[in-house]
Scaffold this motif. Structure first.
Motif, PDB file in Angstrom:
ATOM      1  N   GLU A  71       0.874  -1.126   0.182  1.00  0.00           N
ATOM      2  CA  GLU A  71       0.107   0.151  -0.046  1.00  0.00           C
ATOM      3  C   GLU A  71       0.782   1.300   0.065  1.00  0.00           C
ATOM      4  OE1 GLU A  71      -2.984  -0.622   2.770  1.00  0.00           O
ATOM      5  OE2 GLU A  71      -3.614  -2.371   2.201  1.00  0.00           O
ATOM      6  N   SER A  72       0.261   2.242  -0.118  1.00  0.00           N
ATOM      7  CA  SER A  72       1.086   3.536  -0.544  1.00  0.00           C
ATOM      8  C   SER A  72       1.927   4.060   0.246  1.00  0.00           C
ATOM      9  CB  SER A  72      -0.005   4.764  -0.893  1.00  0.00           C
ATOM     10  OG  SER A  72      -0.733   5.269   0.450  1.00  0.00           O
ATOM     11  N   TYR A  73       3.006   4.617  -0.043  1.00  0.00           N
ATOM     12  CA  TYR A  73       4.077   5.256   0.617  1.00  0.00           C
ATOM     13  C   TYR A  73       4.727   6.266  -0.200  1.00  0.00           C
ATOM     14  CZ  TYR A  73       7.053   1.821  -2.175  1.00  0.00           C
ATOM     15  OH  TYR A  73       7.712   1.196  -3.082  1.00  0.00           O
ATOM     16  N   PRO A  74       5.360   7.266   0.375  1.00  0.00           N
ATOM     17  CA  PRO A  74       6.014   8.453  -0.451  1.00  0.00           C
ATOM     18  C   PRO A  74       6.719   7.791  -1.658  1.00  0.00           C
ATOM     19  CG  PRO A  74       6.273   8.807   1.917  1.00  0.00           C
ATOM     20  CD  PRO A  74       5.781   7.406   1.958  1.00  0.00           C
ATOM     21  N   ASP A  75       6.526   8.742  -2.764  1.00  0.00           N
ATOM     22  CA  ASP A  75       7.146   8.480  -4.107  1.00  0.00           C
ATOM     23  C   ASP A  75       8.576   9.046  -3.881  1.00  0.00           C
ATOM     24  OD1 ASP A  75       8.584   8.443  -6.516  1.00  0.00           O
ATOM     25  OD2 ASP A  75       6.704   8.603  -7.459  1.00  0.00           O
ATOM     26  N   HIS A  76       9.556   8.539  -3.557  1.00  0.00           N
ATOM     27  CA  HIS A  76      10.889   9.197  -3.356  1.00  0.00           C
ATOM     28  C   HIS A  76      11.495   9.900  -4.445  1.00  0.00           C
ATOM     29  CE1 HIS A  76      12.981   5.784  -4.799  1.00  0.00           C
ATOM     30  NE2 HIS A  76      12.261   4.797  -4.142  1.00  0.00           N
ATOM     31  N   PRO A  88       9.978  19.682  -6.931  1.00  0.00           N
ATOM     32  CA  PRO A  88      10.770  20.443  -5.917  1.00  0.00           C
ATOM     33  C   PRO A  88       9.748  20.784  -4.768  1.00  0.00           C
ATOM     34  CG  PRO A  88      10.352  21.917  -8.082  1.00  0.00           C
ATOM     35  CD  PRO A  88      10.377  20.386  -8.423  1.00  0.00           C
ATOM     36  N   LYS A  89       8.393  20.720  -5.346  1.00  0.00           N
ATOM     37  CA  LYS A  89       7.248  21.099  -4.354  1.00  0.00           C
ATOM     38  C   LYS A  89       6.942  19.858  -3.588  1.00  0.00           C
ATOM     39  CE  LYS A  89       5.188  24.353  -7.272  1.00  0.00           C
ATOM     40  NZ  LYS A  89       4.109  24.590  -8.548  1.00  0.00           N
ATOM     41  N   SER A  90       7.461  18.849  -3.705  1.00  0.00           N
ATOM     42  CA  SER A  90       7.085  17.661  -2.587  1.00  0.00           C
ATOM     43  C   SER A  90       8.303  17.819  -1.552  1.00  0.00           C
ATOM     44  CB  SER A  90       7.401  16.229  -3.273  1.00  0.00           C
ATOM     45  OG  SER A  90       6.837  15.304  -2.606  1.00  0.00           O
ATOM     46  N   ASP A  91       7.991  17.851  -0.372  1.00  0.00           N
ATOM     47  CA  ASP A  91       8.837  17.853   0.836  1.00  0.00           C
ATOM     48  C   ASP A  91       8.930  16.623   1.132  1.00  0.00           C
ATOM     49  OD1 ASP A  91       9.886  18.311   3.429  1.00  0.00           O
ATOM     50  OD2 ASP A  91       8.881  20.255   3.785  1.00  0.00           O
ATOM     51  N   PRO A  92      10.084  16.102   1.761  1.00  0.00           N
ATOM     52  CA  PRO A  92      10.105  14.862   2.560  1.00  0.00           C
ATOM     53  C   PRO A  92       9.319  14.724   3.508  1.00  0.00           C
ATOM     54  CG  PRO A  92      12.499  15.447   1.718  1.00  0.00           C
ATOM     55  CD  PRO A  92      11.559  16.503   1.351  1.00  0.00           C
ATOM     56  N   ASN A  93       9.279  16.022   4.386  1.00  0.00           N
ATOM     57  CA  ASN A  93       8.463  16.016   5.709  1.00  0.00           C
ATOM     58  C   ASN A  93       6.864  16.034   5.293  1.00  0.00           C
ATOM     59  OD1 ASN A  93      10.824  15.958   7.275  1.00  0.00           O
ATOM     60  ND2 ASN A  93      11.251  17.997   6.738  1.00  0.00           N
ATOM     61  N   LYS A  94       6.694  16.570   3.904  1.00  0.00           N
ATOM     62  CA  LYS A  94       5.251  16.409   3.695  1.00  0.00           C
ATOM     63  C   LYS A  94       5.081  16.003   2.379  1.00  0.00           C
ATOM     64  CE  LYS A  94       1.213  19.177   4.756  1.00  0.00           C
ATOM     65  NZ  LYS A  94       0.411  19.223   3.392  1.00  0.00           N
TER      66      LYS A  94
END
Length: 154
Positions: A71-76, A88-94
DNA sequence: GCCAACGTTGGC
DNA sequence: GCCAACGTTGGC
């Protein structure tokens, strides 16, 4: 349990590539569309069956079956400036973008082409997003009825 | 390679 | 919040 259809360009990553992955499983990265993301992030569950569709190629169509393996997890890849789908708008913390893992199940016995599916656009597949005009979603839901119908013409 | 459809961005 | 400009998707 929900059913899905996921598009991929065979030149970039086709069903044969998925079948050749370790454990026949791969992360479905690179989705950069909010609607598609929401479905992956909020609705996909392990074991959900997926129609594997080849797009942007000579004979677009459904070529096989896969299933949700994680199931879903952040797309690193969104965090990596070198990556093709860097955002660049994807923040590892969010994180803005998410992905699921997909596992190969099988090839269809034959390719069910988009052209063929369109023949049912006023019948059994009337509400199927794939055969609607201008559809661009790379992840879309499939009803149990649509799923059964499509496999019945395999 | 063309282009219609459509999502996103950003100025106002 | 509107909407024009722009970028992308994807069939053909």
């Amino acid at each position: 349990m929900l059913y899905w259809l996921m598009k991929s360009e065979p030149d970039a990553f086709g069903i044969d590539d998925l079948a050749a992955c370790p454990n026949q499983t791969e992360a479905w990265d690179g989705v950069r569309n909010f609607q598609a993301r929401n479905m992956m992030r909020d609705q996909m569950r392990v074991g959900d069956p997926i129609l594997f569709y080849h797009s942007n190629c000579k004979v677009p169509g459904i070529v096989g079956i896969a299933e949700v393996a994680r199931e879903s997890y952040p797309d690193h890849t969104a965090f990596d400036p070198q990556a093709k789908y860097y955002d660049p708008k994807s923040d590892p913390n969010k994180p803005r973008w998410f992905m699921v893992d997909v596992r190969y199940v099988r090839h269809l016995k034959r390719v069910i082409t988009l052209n063929e599916l369109k023949q049912y656009a006023t019948g059994a597949l009337e509400d199927f997003a794939l055969v609607r005009r201008g559809n661009r979603l790379s992840v879309m839901p499939v009803t149990p009825e649509q799923w059964q119908f499509i496999l019945s013409i395999e």
